[in-house]
Design a protein around this motif. Structure first.
Motif, PDB file in Angstrom:
ATOM      1  N   MET A   1       0.841  -1.194   0.000  1.00 27.19           N
ATOM      2  CA  MET A   1       0.000   0.000   0.000  1.00 27.19           C
ATOM      3  C   MET A   1       0.876   1.244   0.000  1.00 27.19           C
ATOM      4  N   ARG A   2       0.560   2.190  -0.871  1.00 25.90           N
ATOM      5  CA  ARG A   2       1.303   3.457  -0.939  1.00 25.90           C
ATOM      6  C   ARG A   2       0.350   4.590  -0.599  1.00 25.90           C
ATOM      7  N   VAL A   3       0.718   5.347   0.422  1.00 23.77           N
ATOM      8  CA  VAL A   3      -0.160   6.391   0.943  1.00 23.77           C
ATOM      9  C   VAL A   3       0.499   7.756   0.783  1.00 23.77           C
ATOM     10  N   LEU A   4      -0.232   8.686   0.188  1.00 21.72           N
ATOM     11  CA  LEU A   4       0.230  10.055   0.021  1.00 21.72           C
ATOM     12  C   LEU A   4      -0.331  10.912   1.156  1.00 21.72           C
ATOM     13  N   ILE A   5       0.540  11.647   1.850  1.00 22.43           N
ATOM     14  CA  ILE A   5       0.125  12.600   2.874  1.00 22.43           C
ATOM     15  C   ILE A   5       0.267  13.990   2.268  1.00 22.43           C
ATOM     16  N   TYR A  23       4.020   1.530  11.302  1.00 21.05           N
ATOM     17  CA  TYR A  23       3.127   0.936  10.300  1.00 21.05           C
ATOM     18  C   TYR A  23       3.993   0.402   9.160  1.00 21.05           C
ATOM     19  N   LYS A  24       4.560  -0.775   9.410  1.00 20.05           N
ATOM     20  CA  LYS A  24       5.620  -1.326   8.553  1.00 20.05           C
ATOM     21  C   LYS A  24       5.156  -1.727   7.150  1.00 20.05           C
ATOM     22  N   LYS A  25       3.889  -2.085   7.006  1.00 17.30           N
ATOM     23  CA  LYS A  25       3.425  -2.632   5.728  1.00 17.30           C
ATOM     24  C   LYS A  25       2.927  -1.560   4.766  1.00 17.30           C
ATOM     25  N   VAL A  26       3.171  -0.317   5.098  1.00 11.61           N
ATOM     26  CA  VAL A  26       2.688   0.788   4.270  1.00 11.61           C
ATOM     27  C   VAL A  26       3.859   1.670   3.862  1.00 11.61           C
ATOM     28  N   ALA A 199      -4.994   1.309   8.712  1.00 10.79           N
ATOM     29  CA  ALA A 199      -4.577  -0.070   8.979  1.00 10.79           C
ATOM     30  C   ALA A 199      -5.788  -0.977   9.185  1.00 10.79           C
ATOM     31  N   PHE A 200      -6.780  -0.498   9.908  1.00 12.17           N
ATOM     32  CA  PHE A 200      -8.002  -1.264  10.180  1.00 12.17           C
ATOM     33  C   PHE A 200      -8.734  -1.585   8.874  1.00 12.17           C
TER      34      PHE A 200
END
Length: 289
Positions: A1-5, A23-26, A199-200
């Motif tokens: 998963m790639r998340v832009l802030i 949050y290691k998997k992101v 994460a949830f």
């Protein structure tokens, strides 16, 4: 998963930066002006596609409440049109959005904690533009969560806590409003909430369209109560005197009551929320160190 802030240099974005190691998997990408402008749809869409972005936490906002009364065009551009750009860009990649809104969508005439579906009635340009941004998300078909918050502060940026600590060192007496009531919110707690929701949702494969939530710290305070606690916890000897709203006129009107009911977010995401004074103590200790 790639998340832009987006808006990553502000209070909330800065707190998220500190917490992402949990949050290691992101894979997180942090962007702010001038590198990425949410008001430039073409650049935003290209960035999201080229970087394989799956989700956005939108921390970008025009938050100068008084200046918004004179700069309504800019406030609208960021708080409404910019949000719509994010929605439309994410729609192209089937992405998720967590968007931050405000207690200023309410007029403050309530006297029990506001629930998510209580009628809104913004009393200024800032609240109006933030409500328009909410609707841009809620009325879309993308996987999204809107979180309203209140009285945000942090060890980063400019905010009430840092102003009071500075004035507490400079002045012997200070007048602070006692007839506006809400709840202070430590941006670090909100940052953790956003990341936990992300994460949830990932773990449970929950897809929700336009879900609206409230988040602030627990408890209730006036700005006077807040200031008293800041001086006490910050070790300042400045005396705080209670004044009324009419004694401190501002360009924009403020909600006199903006306590938020957090039951829904606690139930849906199993989130525990700290008491406001406990979080304030943590923040002031961080500022001192």
């Amino acid at each position: 998963m790639r998340v832009l802030i987006t808006g990553s240099n502000g209070q909330l974005g800065s707190e998220i930066k500190e917490l992402v190691t949990n949050y290691k998997k992101v894979d997180f990408i942090f962007k702010d002006l001038p590198e990425l402008d949410i008001c430039n749809f073409k650049a935003l869409q290209t960035f999201i596609i080229d970087h394989n972005i799956n989700a956005v936490i939108n921390c970008a906002a025009y938050t100068a409440v008084d200046k918004a009364e004179e700069e309504s065009i800019i406030a609208t551009k960021v708080n409404n049109e910019g949000v719509l750009n994010i929605v439309n860009a994410l729609a192209k990649v089937n992405g998720k959005l967590i968007h931050i809104s405000t207690d200023y969508v309410f007029d403050g005439d309530h006297f029990s904690p506001y629930k998510e579906l209580d009628p809104v009635s913004p009393i200024g340009v800032y609240g109006e533009t933030k409500r328009a941004g909410e609707l841009a998300v809620i009325n879309s078909d993308i996987d999204s969560v809107v979180i309203r918050t209140s009285w945000l502060y942090s060890s980063y940026g400019n905010n009430f806590v840092k102003t009071m600590l500075r004035l507490g060192s400079e002045k012997e007496n200070l007048g602070v409003i006692f007839d506006q009531v809400g709840t202070p919110t430590y941006a670090r707690d909100l940052a953790k909430c956003c990341l936990d929701i992300l994460a949830f949702s990932k773990e449970t494969n929950i897809n929700s369209k336009g879900n609206l939530y409230h988040f602030s710290n627990e408890g209730v305070a006036s700005w006077y109560d807040f200031a008293i606690s800041i001086m006490e916890l910050g070790g300042k000897n400045c005396k705080i005197n209670p004044i009324q709203t009419k004694d401190y006129p501002t360009l924009a009107k403020r909600p006199q009551y903006s306590v938020l009911n957090k039951s829904k977010i606690k139930i849906d995401f199993k989130i525990e929320i700290p008491y406001w004074r406990d979080s304030l103590k943590d923040c002031i200790e961080k500022i001192k160190n």
